[in-house]
Every structure is written in structure tokens, then in C-alpha cells.
Design a protein around this motif. Structure first.
Motif, PDB file in Angstrom:
ATOM      1  N   ILE A 414     -13.328  15.865  -9.163  1.00 44.07           N
ATOM      2  CA  ILE A 414     -12.713  14.876 -10.037  1.00 44.07           C
ATOM      3  C   ILE A 414     -12.740  13.498  -9.400  1.00 44.07           C
ATOM      4  CG2 ILE A 414     -10.583  14.258 -11.210  1.00 44.07           C
ATOM      5  CD1 ILE A 414     -12.041  16.623 -12.377  1.00 44.07           C
ATOM      6  N   ASN A 477     -11.922   6.032  -7.352  1.00 39.03           N
ATOM      7  CA  ASN A 477     -11.361   6.641  -8.558  1.00 39.03           C
ATOM      8  C   ASN A 477     -12.504   6.984  -9.493  1.00 39.03           C
ATOM      9  OD1 ASN A 477     -10.100   7.167 -11.083  1.00 39.03           O
ATOM     10  ND2 ASN A 477      -8.284   6.078 -10.369  1.00 39.03           N
ATOM     11  N   ARG A 478     -12.776   8.267  -9.578  1.00 35.14           N
ATOM     12  CA  ARG A 478     -13.892   8.737 -10.390  1.00 35.14           C
ATOM     13  C   ARG A 478     -13.685   8.430 -11.867  1.00 35.14           C
ATOM     14  NH1 ARG A 478     -19.172   9.731 -10.701  1.00 35.14           N
ATOM     15  NH2 ARG A 478     -19.679  11.562 -11.961  1.00 35.14           N
ATOM     16  N   ILE A 479     -12.456   8.505 -12.345  1.00 38.87           N
ATOM     17  CA  ILE A 479     -12.174   8.269 -13.755  1.00 38.87           C
ATOM     18  C   ILE A 479     -12.480   6.823 -14.128  1.00 38.87           C
ATOM     19  CG2 ILE A 479     -10.416   8.413 -15.541  1.00 38.87           C
ATOM     20  CD1 ILE A 479     -11.313  11.081 -14.303  1.00 38.87           C
ATOM     21  N   SER A 522     -17.393  14.604 -16.665  1.00 31.67           N
ATOM     22  CA  SER A 522     -16.407  14.652 -15.582  1.00 31.67           C
ATOM     23  C   SER A 522     -15.005  14.322 -16.095  1.00 31.67           C
ATOM     24  CB  SER A 522     -16.808  13.686 -14.466  1.00 31.67           C
ATOM     25  OG  SER A 522     -16.880  12.364 -14.969  1.00 31.67           O
ATOM     26  N   VAL A 523     -14.925  13.352 -17.049  1.00 33.79           N
ATOM     27  CA  VAL A 523     -13.621  13.042 -17.624  1.00 33.79           C
ATOM     28  C   VAL A 523     -13.113  14.217 -18.458  1.00 33.79           C
ATOM     29  CG1 VAL A 523     -12.328  11.405 -19.027  1.00 33.79           C
ATOM     30  CG2 VAL A 523     -14.258  10.615 -17.671  1.00 33.79           C
ATOM     31  N   GLN A 525     -13.744  17.365 -17.943  1.00 37.57           N
ATOM     32  CA  GLN A 525     -13.265  18.375 -17.001  1.00 37.57           C
ATOM     33  C   GLN A 525     -11.904  17.986 -16.425  1.00 37.57           C
ATOM     34  OE1 GLN A 525     -14.498  21.149 -16.693  1.00 37.57           O
ATOM     35  NE2 GLN A 525     -16.697  21.161 -16.966  1.00 37.57           N
ATOM     36  N   PHE A 526     -11.717  16.694 -16.183  1.00 39.40           N
ATOM     37  CA  PHE A 526     -10.430  16.220 -15.668  1.00 39.40           C
ATOM     38  C   PHE A 526      -9.304  16.506 -16.662  1.00 39.40           C
ATOM     39  CE2 PHE A 526      -7.370  12.683 -15.854  1.00 39.40           C
ATOM     40  CZ  PHE A 526      -6.754  12.836 -14.627  1.00 39.40           C
ATOM     41  N   ASP A 611     -10.450  21.916  -7.368  1.00 38.74           N
ATOM     42  CA  ASP A 611     -10.598  20.706  -8.170  1.00 38.74           C
ATOM     43  C   ASP A 611      -9.300  20.347  -8.872  1.00 38.74           C
ATOM     44  OD1 ASP A 611     -13.243  20.436  -7.451  1.00 38.74           O
ATOM     45  OD2 ASP A 611     -13.985  21.626  -9.127  1.00 38.74           O
ATOM     46  N   GLU A 614      -7.276  18.378  -6.531  1.00 43.56           N
ATOM     47  CA  GLU A 614      -7.805  17.023  -6.409  1.00 43.56           C
ATOM     48  C   GLU A 614      -7.369  16.164  -7.592  1.00 43.56           C
ATOM     49  OE1 GLU A 614     -12.130  15.024  -5.286  1.00 43.56           O
ATOM     50  OE2 GLU A 614     -12.012  17.066  -6.060  1.00 43.56           O
ATOM     51  N   ALA A 615      -7.440  16.729  -8.797  1.00 45.71           N
ATOM     52  CA  ALA A 615      -7.016  15.986  -9.978  1.00 45.71           C
ATOM     53  C   ALA A 615      -5.514  15.726  -9.954  1.00 45.71           C
ATOM     54  CB  ALA A 615      -7.398  16.768 -11.238  1.00 45.71           C
ATOM     55  N   CYS A 619      -3.272  12.150  -9.972  1.00 43.54           N
ATOM     56  CA  CYS A 619      -2.204  11.876 -10.942  1.00 43.54           C
ATOM     57  C   CYS A 619      -0.905  11.519 -10.246  1.00 43.54           C
ATOM     58  CB  CYS A 619      -2.005  13.099 -11.839  1.00 43.54           C
ATOM     59  SG  CYS A 619      -3.317  13.339 -13.057  1.00 43.54           S
TER      60      CYS A 619
END
Length: 667
Positions: A414, A477-479, A522-523, A525-526, A611, A614-615, A619
Motif C-alpha cells: 500500500i 504516500n502511495r495513495i 492499488s487504491v 486494494q487499499f 499489507d 501497512e495500510a 491511516c
């Protein structure tokens, strides 16, 4: 032998005996202590010596009641103290006999106080012996080696401070233990004893304070202070025994380490080999125990974010922070006993051990009650605080993990656990609304020229999306990175409709649309991970619905892009493709907003190093930044010290993604 020589010999022997009596008196007076001075001064006082016999009888009756209380109480007694209990009654009898003799002498020698010095010393010694026997049973006096007592030479102020601190510790230990004890009888006992300990502590401190203000002739006051001290020790001992039984699993490992320290301190100094062996075992077990406690406290610290109630979270954080500190303090005292060969601090160490075990058991019980904490974490905390967590027990912990078939693990990571603040121009409340509408747009329709107000063009909307995403720092920040990348690509697709931008061919245009779909995974999956670990049912349903919407729009976008790639160029089909891409970005931002809401409502702790972990970390880091932001808002009101309204508003609150609302229709 002549009569003269006989008289000289008797004189010499009398002189020798007199000197020996004086020496013995100098030895016995410090042992008799305050008791001798108090009783002897009482008989020198004309007003007090009349009722002296009655006062002595009342004092002995008080001590007889204390002895009876000890013998009838459930006081845990160790091996070397068993003889003290067996002989306690006989020592009481001797003290009563000496009291009776002294009372008889006072009635016949009121005018000859010098004759009372010896009986007063004997009475004071018998009282002191009785008190010492009580202290051995109650743990206030310890034995370093068989027959050798050790009593710390402390000032009355330090003794009072130690008694007060130990009383507070054992009361708090009783409160913590009662909160999770399932045996109602034990809870009632601990509650009653806790109140008695509190009452005796207040009475003892008051009596000790009054003792410093009365004259030496106050035998009654001295006896009251000493009796209250022993009664307090009795209640603390009984309460400590109940607490020890309930928290036995958390006390055993620590008591084993302390017993090793006592063994080192009491071993014959000539047996160097055995002493070094026991010392090595002590150091090994102490380091292992401290390591386990640090492992437990770190695990608790990592899972506190999943505790939804802020008050419970603050309380658990406070207890968790004190566990390592208290364990270090206890082990430091144990090492001091090893180094100094002095175990006089054992009574304080025992109370601290009960206090620590009560806190550890309470922490484990509260963690077990929390809904969102992973079972593996709970088991690690439990075994570590019990001193049982080793590398071999890690495999055992896996047996407690349920088969979580409903939990979805994303294929890709994530991103980092850092949330981001807006950078560049400060975001305001206007930035969170729809893009501002242009004054007028002229469009060519099938029915001629039309004027439209209120619906932004595809180009304007895409440019607005790109500018808004540029305000957010994508670092770590992947998001944010994915959101910015999607907005950038959609803007390039819009430029292609106007024959501008880096996209110069239809193939590149279709490829960019497919890249938007790929970036969205990816979003998706998040959002799916947050939905899987969300504790709130409504939030979970909203997130699941958004995931379905994202999948629906991505499927539509994939189909449209595939059809567009196989058909001749058409502006209307290209516009439809751009509209679908913008709709996808809108739903993605809604999903991230819903993930923020789920984080506020509470998440269940994912498996370590997954994962989901990680997410969740990302948050909770965002949530921490949000708390800081709100605190800054409260401390920075909209008006200054003069009451004038400030021109600059507060910065926008931290978010996982840009707070953007996109128009539902585009023309």
C-alpha cells in the motif's frame, strides 16, 4: 585466710561485678530504646506513676490483641519464620509476666524509683523482643543468614514514607486486581481489606505525627503508634497474599529472579564457586525477564491505535509506560542486594512485585477485552509479561490464530505509514468544493450554438483536478502518488481532445486510459483492506459498495478504451472515455474519504508485517496528524489578542488524499 583479705576479695569482686553491670546496662539500653525511657520517665512523673500499673496492663492487652490477630489471620509465612509463629505466644507470655512484676514493684517502691531501673529495662526488652517476633512474621524484619537479623537503620521520617508508599501501592494493586477478578468472594475480601489498609494508614500516620509532639512519658501514645504499625502490616500482608494468588502467573517469574538475588546475598562468602554460579543464573534470568517485558510493552504500544475508547487508550498507555520502568527499578534493587549482600530492602521489593504483577495482569485483561486487537498480539503480550515468551513459543502462538478467510490481502504494497499535509498554497474550505464555474461557455450542438452556465468543461475539470492534486505532498504516500498520477494522465487525455499536450496519437490516448485503470488498482486494494479490518458495520458496507463501484467503472473504462482502440477516431467517443476516467477518479476519492471515516470509527488489528498492517499504519499516522491539526486549531482562534478577525483561515485538515468533489455531469 584472714578476715581482712576476705573483705578485700569481696570488695574487688563487687567492684568487678558493678563494672560488668554498668557495661551490660550500656549494651541493653540502646536495645530497649524508647520503651525504657518512656516507662522509666512515667514512674518519675508524680501524676502518671499513680496509674502506671493500669497503663502497663492496657498496653499489654493491646499487644495481646495484635498477637491474636496475627495468629488468626491468613498470613503467608515462610520456612524460617515458622518457629517465630510457634514461639510468638510464649514471648507474649514472658512480656505479660514482666509487666505483672513491674506493676507489683511500682506499688511497693513508689518512693524508690532507682529500684525500678532494672525491671523497666527488662520490661522494655521483653516488649522489643515481642515486636521483633511480630516483624519477622510480617516481613518487616528479614534474616540474612540463620539466626542473624538485619534491620535497616532508617530515620522515622523515611520509615513513615516507606510505609505510606507501600500502602498506596498495595491499595492500587488491589483495585487493579479486583477490576478483572471473576471470584466475587475474593473481590469482596480485597475491597474490605483495601478500606482497612487505608484507614490504618491514616491512623498510623496521625499517631506517628502525634508521637513527636508528646513527652517521653507517653507510653500509651508510643504503644498506639507501634500497634497501628503492626496492624497495618497485618492487613497489607493478608491483602498481598490474596493478590499474589490471583496474579500468580505474573508473579512467579519475577519472584524466582528475586529469590536468586536473595540466594546470592545469603550464600556463605567462602563458597565462591556456588556464589558465582547463582549470580550468573540471576543475571541471565533478570535480562531475559526484562527483555520479555520490553517485548510486551512494545507490542502494546503498537496496538494501542486499535483501541477505540480514548480514555481506555490513555489509561493503558500510562500503565504500559510504567511497566518497564517499574521492572527496571525492581531488578535494580535486586542487583543492589546482590552487590551489598544486604537483603533489608526485601519488604519493599515484595510490595513492588505485587504492584507490578497486578498492573501486568490488568493490562493483559484489558487488551483481551479489546475487539480490534489481533489474537497473536494478545498472546505475545500475555506470554511476555508472564516471562514465558521465547523463540520456541512463537510456533505455539500461531495455533491461536483463526483462519480468517474473509480477510483480503492485497497483492501489492500500500505504501509508507506517513500521512501528508498540504504543501504549496494553503488549502482552504473553497478548495474542498467543486471547481469554480467559468462565466460562460459556448458550445456547438446539434441544434446550433448554446450557452451553458454551471457545468465545467472536460478541460477545465481536468485542469482543476491536476492543480488540486499538486497541492499535496506525494512523498512516502502511495495513495497521493497514485491520485496525482491519475489526475495528471486524465489532464493529458483532455489536452489530446484539443490537439495539445504530450499525447500525440490515438494509440497513446488509449494506452493512457488503460494506465489510469492500472494505477487505480492499488487504491482499490487499499480501500478493500480497510473494509476488511473496519469495526463499524456501516463503514464496512460503504467501503464495500465503493469497491464495487470502482470495479464497475474500471470495467467500463477498460471496455470503452478497447472499443475505442478498434474504431476510427471519433471526438464523441474520446469525450466519453475522458468522462469515465474522471468518474473513476471521483469514486476513488470518495473511497479514500470513506477509509478516513473508517479509521476514525476504529480498525481491527491486522496480522503483523502484512499489507493490512501497512495500510492501517498509514491511516493511524494520518489520524495522529489530524489530532495535532485540531489541537493547533483550538490553540489558534480566528481572532487575535485584540479581538480582530484574522484574514488567513486555518490550514485544511490533513487527509489521505485531496478533498475534491467532481461534477457528476460534463458538457
Amino acid at each position: 585466710m584472714s578476715s581482712v583479705m576476705s573483705t578485700d576479695g569481696i570488695y574487688k569482686q563487687a567492684t568487678l561485678f558493678s563494672d560488668r553491670i554498668g557495661d551490660i546496662r550500656q549494651i541493653l539500653l540502646p536495645i530497649a530504646g524508647t520503651w525504657y525511657h518512656a516507662v522509666y520517665a512515667m514512674f518519675q512523673n508524680e501524676q502518671l506513676k499513680i496509674n502506671g500499673a493500669q497503663q502497663l496492663s492496657e498496653v499489654m492487652q493491646t499487644y495481646a490483641d495484635v498477637v491474636q490477630q496475627v495468629m488468626s489471620s491468613d498470613v503467608a509465612v515462610r520456612g524460617e519464620h515458622h518457629e517465630s509463629i510457634a514461639t510468638l505466644h510464649s514471648k507474649l507470655k514472658k512480656a505479660q509476666t514482666n509487666t505483672k512484676r513491674l506493676a507489683e514493684l511500682t506499688s511497693s517502691a513508689l518512693d524508690q524509683p532507682d529500684k525500678l531501673e532494672g525491671p523497666c529495662i527488662l520490661w522494655a526488652l521483653s516488649i522489643q523482643v515481642l515486636l521483633n517476633s511480630l516483624d519477622k512474621i510480617l516481613g518487616a524484619e528479614v534474616l540474612s543468614r540463620p539466626g542473624q537479623s538485619i534491620r535497616h537503620q532508617v530515620t522515622p521520617q523515611k520509615r513513615l514514607a516507606a510505609m505510606s508508599e507501600n500502602s498506596l501501592r498495595i491499595q492500587e494493586a488491589a483495585r487493579l486486581t479486583s477490576s478483572h477478578c471473576k471470584n466475587h468472594i475474593n473481590v469482596q475480601k480485597m475491597t474490605a481489606l483495601q478500606e482497612e489498609v487505608k484507614a490504618f494508614t491514616e491512623a498510623y500516620l496521625q499517631a506517628a505525627d502525634d508521637l513527636g509532639t508528646v513527652p517521653l512519658s507517653g507510653v500509651h501514645q508510643l504503644a498506639k503508634s507501634e500497634v497501628l504499625q503492626r496492624q497495618l502490616l497485618i492487613k497489607m500482608k493478608v491483602l498481598s497474599g490474596i493478590i499474589s494468588k490471583i496474579n500468580k502467573e505474573y508473579t512467579d517469574s519475577l519472584q524466582n529472579v528475586i529469590c536468586l538475588a536473595v540466594s546470592v546475598a545469603t550464600i556463605d562468602s567462602k563458597d565462591h564457586e556456588k556464589m558465582e554460579e547463582v549470580r550468573a543464573n540471576f543475571e541471565r534470568d533478570a535480562e531475559s525477564l526484562l527483555g520479555n517485558v520490553k517485548t510486551a510493552t512494545q507490542s502494546v504500544q503498537d496496538c494501542l491505535s486499535y483501541v477505540r475508547d480514548p480514555r481506555i487508550r490513555a489509561n493503558l498507555r500510562s500503565i504500559n509506560e510504567h511497566l518497564s520502568f517499574q521492572m527496571s527499578d525492581i531488578l535494580s534493587r535486586a542487583r543492589q542486594m546482590v552487590e551489598t549482600q544486604d537483603i533489608g530492602d526485601m519488604p519493599n521489593v515484595e510490595i513492588q512485585t505485587q504492584y507490578w504483577s497486578a498492573k501486568a495482569h490488568f493490562l493483559v485483561a484489558e487488551i483481551d477485552r479489546m475487539e480490534g486487537i489481533h489474537l497473536a498480539t494478545k498472546q505475545v503480550v500475555r506470554l511476555s509479561l508472564q516471562g514465558k515468551h521465547t523463540s520456541k513459543t512463537q510456533d505455539t502462538i500461531s495455533e491461536f490464530l483463526p483462519n480468517q478467510k474473509g480477510v483480503i490481502h492485497p497483492d501489492s504494497a500500500i505504501g509508507s505509514g506517513q500521512a501528508n499535509h498540504p504543501t504549496g498554497p494553503k488549502a482552504t474550505e473553497q478548495d474542498t468544493q467543486s471547481p469554480p464555474l467559468p462565466k460562460q461557455e459556448i458550445k456547438m450542438g446539434g441544434r446550433g450554438i448554446t450557452t451553458s452556465r454551471g457545468a465545467p468543461s472536460l478541460t477545465y475539470t481536468s485542469l482543476f483536478l491536476k492543480r488540486e492534486t499538486d497541492k499535496w505532498d506525494p512523498q512516502n504516500n502511495r495513495i497521493i502518488q497514485v491520485t496525482r498520477d491519475m489526475a495528471e494522465k486524465i489532464y493529458h487525455m483532455t489536452q489530446y481532445l484539443r490537439k495539445k499536450g504530450p499525447i500525440q496519437s490515438k494509440e497513446a490516448f488509449v494506452t493512457t486510459a488503460k494506465d489510469v485503470v492500472t494505477s487505480c488498482k492499488s487504491v482499490t486494494q487499499f480501500v478493500r483492506v480497510i473494509a476488511a479490518y473496519c469495526l463499524d458495520e456501516s463503514c464496512r458496507e460503504d467501503l464495500s459498495l465503493i469497491v464495487d463501484q470502482i470495479l464497475t467503472v474500471t470495467n467500463q473504462l477498460t471496455i470503452i478504451s478497447s472499443v475505442n482502440a478498434l474504431t476510427p477516431g471519433s471526438k464523441s467517443s474520446d469525450e466519453i472515455l475522458v468522462k469515465n476516467a474522471q468518474n473513476l477518479l471521483q469514486i476513488v476519492l470518495q473511497g479514500v474519504r470513506a477509509a478516513e471515516t473508517a479509521c476514525i470509527k476504529g480498525l481491527r488489528q491486522p496480522e503483523p508485517n502484512s499489507d493490512g498492517a501497512e495500510a492501517a499504519a498509514m491511516c493511524f499516522q494520518w489520524k495522529q496528524n489530524l489530532i495535532i491539526h485540531r489541537a493547533q486549531q483550538y490553540s489558534n482562534p480566528e481572532t487575535d489578542d485584540l479581538g480582530l478577525r484574522k484574514t488567513a483561515l486555518h490550514p485544511a485538515a490533513p487527509s489521505l488524499a485531496p478533498p475534491i468533489k467532481v461534477q457528476d455531469t460534463f458538457k
